[in-house]
Design a protein around this motif. Structure first.
Motif, PDB file in Angstrom:
ATOM      1  N   ASN A  54       0.414   0.135   2.383  1.00 16.92           N
ATOM      2  CA  ASN A  54       0.741  -1.252   2.044  1.00 16.92           C
ATOM      3  C   ASN A  54      -0.462  -2.187   1.998  1.00 16.92           C
ATOM      4  OD1 ASN A  54       3.601  -0.999   1.711  1.00 16.92           O
ATOM      5  ND2 ASN A  54       3.781  -0.841   3.941  1.00 16.92           N
ATOM      6  N   ASN A  55      -1.632  -1.728   2.384  1.00 17.45           N
ATOM      7  CA  ASN A  55      -2.808  -2.594   2.355  1.00 17.45           C
ATOM      8  C   ASN A  55      -3.415  -2.663   0.957  1.00 17.45           C
ATOM      9  OD1 ASN A  55      -2.455  -3.021   5.051  1.00 17.45           O
ATOM     10  ND2 ASN A  55      -4.261  -1.891   5.730  1.00 17.45           N
ATOM     11  N   ASP A  65       3.787   2.409   0.414  1.00 18.87           N
ATOM     12  CA  ASP A  65       4.151   2.671   1.806  1.00 18.87           C
ATOM     13  C   ASP A  65       4.311   4.184   1.976  1.00 18.87           C
ATOM     14  OD1 ASP A  65       4.875   2.324   4.429  1.00 18.87           O
ATOM     15  OD2 ASP A  65       6.962   1.814   3.986  1.00 18.87           O
ATOM     16  N   TYR A  66       3.196   4.898   1.834  1.00 15.37           N
ATOM     17  CA  TYR A  66       3.249   6.359   1.808  1.00 15.37           C
ATOM     18  C   TYR A  66       3.471   6.938   3.208  1.00 15.37           C
ATOM     19  CZ  TYR A  66      -1.782   6.256   3.161  1.00 15.37           C
ATOM     20  OH  TYR A  66      -2.978   6.049   3.800  1.00 15.37           O
ATOM     21  N   ASP A  67       4.110   8.116   3.259  1.00 15.41           N
ATOM     22  CA  ASP A  67       4.413   8.734   4.542  1.00 15.41           C
ATOM     23  C   ASP A  67       3.878  10.163   4.644  1.00 15.41           C
ATOM     24  OD1 ASP A  67       6.068  10.072   2.825  1.00 15.41           O
ATOM     25  OD2 ASP A  67       7.948   9.464   3.803  1.00 15.41           O
ATOM     26  N   THR A  68       3.057  10.582   3.677  1.00 18.03           N
ATOM     27  CA  THR A  68       2.401  11.889   3.730  1.00 18.03           C
ATOM     28  C   THR A  68       1.012  11.702   3.132  1.00 18.03           C
ATOM     29  OG1 THR A  68       2.584  14.212   3.074  1.00 18.03           O
ATOM     30  CG2 THR A  68       3.473  12.580   1.529  1.00 18.03           C
ATOM     31  N   SER A 108      -3.240  11.310   5.805  1.00 16.82           N
ATOM     32  CA  SER A 108      -2.041  10.887   6.534  1.00 16.82           C
ATOM     33  C   SER A 108      -1.939   9.373   6.455  1.00 16.82           C
ATOM     34  CB  SER A 108      -2.147  11.338   8.003  1.00 16.82           C
ATOM     35  OG  SER A 108      -1.237  10.644   8.824  1.00 16.82           O
ATOM     36  N   PRO A 109      -0.745   8.805   6.589  1.00 14.79           N
ATOM     37  CA  PRO A 109      -0.646   7.345   6.649  1.00 14.79           C
ATOM     38  C   PRO A 109      -1.230   6.778   7.931  1.00 14.79           C
ATOM     39  CG  PRO A 109       1.491   8.351   7.069  1.00 14.79           C
ATOM     40  CD  PRO A 109       0.583   9.458   6.613  1.00 14.79           C
TER      41      PRO A 109
END
Length: 343
Positions: A54-55, A65-68, A108-109
């Motif tokens: 999100n930055n 808003d990645y999660d991997t 990784s996030p």
């Protein structure tokens, strides 16, 4: 005379380069520069980090808003699609256009999760991202480099754990050199150099750090850097496109095992530069080539003392004091449980 009290040279069969080994110098007193070791706890999210979810990055784009793993085009790419038209060719001056692209791979996030701290699923996601990036880019470019610079000592400007992909039409010097040497060996012996080398190292055992059914981690016989390692496939796999899911899973396991051992050497986040060497994508036959990665860590005696490649190393050839055999023994004896998670 005992090997431990005399100097000797070893040759790298992949490149033809020599390294001078001087084990008798390893006990000399140290009075050189000491790198500062950061003791600050790194948060899992940093609002000022351009790689966190999100930055906003330097070019104004917002990260999802990645999660991997997360891959994006390098905002300051060293290679572009723009082709130079000022080629030069003479015996003294030679210039050719270089085109390509560069990407960043966030592992990784989480801002504080380097490879040894990832979950098994997270580490496998990194390996599968390497595979997918290579699959896509090897269709377009002759040479695809996947690599990571870890730590400020190695010039890493962003603490968020990440790697890079550089893909281009020309063969890089290292790949061209290794391709030539491996091809010459194959033509002479009718077997891949690195498969023969891996089998010989496993049989010898003195320089082996870790091994499983598919992969070997070894401090190479010709290592330049104090704790340099070679991660090599034990099957005739020339590139990531030919890697099976089982080989990918075992690669994730042994990569994490190695990076945990690295951190445990001096109880610090161990810096290094590492990168994968795949067969050139345009090869008609890659029977001579075996997929492998080089890890080049600079630390020598502690978390704050690094090896300098200067003077003789820059003007003559590489030189080391710590023998590859001793370095391998130190790494091999390191725990497979990260020092920060021991109970």
């Amino acid at each position: 005379m005992s090997v431990s009290n005399s100097a000797f040279r070893r040759r790298n069969p992949l490149t033809g380069e020599w390294v001078l080994v001087s084990p008798h110098r390893n006990n000399r007193p140290w009075s050189g520069a000491v790198e500062a070791v950061s003791q600050d706890a790194i948060p899992s999210f940093d609002a000022s980090c351009p790689l966190c979810p999100n930055n906003t990055r330097a070019n104004g784009e917002q990260n999802p808003d990645y999660d991997t793993t997360f891959v994006f085009g390098n905002d300051f790419a060293a290679l572009t699609a723009v082709q130079s038209d000022n080629n030069v060719a003479s015996d003294l001056f030679f210039q050719r256009s270089a085109t390509g692209l560069a990407r960043v791979i966030c592992f990784s996030p989480e801002h504080n999760k380097s490879l040894p701290h990832l979950s098994k699923e997270g580490m496998l996601a990194v390996v599968n991202t390497w595979r997918s990036e290579y699959l896509e880019l090897s269709k377009r470019f002759q040479c695809v480099h996947l690599f990571e610079n870890k730590g400020e000592i190695m010039g890493c400007s962003q603490p968020h754990p990440h790697g890079q992909v550089w893909a281009h039409d020309h063969l890089s010097t290292e790949i061209e050199n290794e391709d030539t040497r491996q091809r010459e060996y194959f033509e002479k012996h009718q077997s891949p150099m690195l498969l023969d080398y891996a089998n010989a190292e496993i049989a010898d055992g003195k320089r082996v750090v870790a091994v499983n059914d598919d992969w070997l981690v070894v401090v190479p016989y010709w290592a330049k850097w104090p704790f340099e390692t070679l991660l090599v496939c034990r099957a005739p796999v020339p590139d990531f496109n030919h890697l099976s899911n089982q080989q990918a899973a075992s690669l994730a396991n042994i990569t994490q095992q190695l990076t945990i051992k690295y951190d445990n050497v001096f109880n610090c986040s161990f810096p290094y530069s590492m990168g994968w060497h795949n067969a050139p994508a345009t090869e008609k036959s890659s029977s001579h080539w075996v997929l492998h990665a080089h890890f080049y860590p600079p630390l020598l005696r502690s978390a704050s003392v690094k090896k300098f490649m200067v003077g003789y190393e820059m003007l003559a050839e590489s030189q080391r004091d710590l023998t590859p055999e001793l370095a391998a023994d130190i790494l091999r004896q390191c725990d497979d449980v990260h020092y920060l998670t021991r109970t």
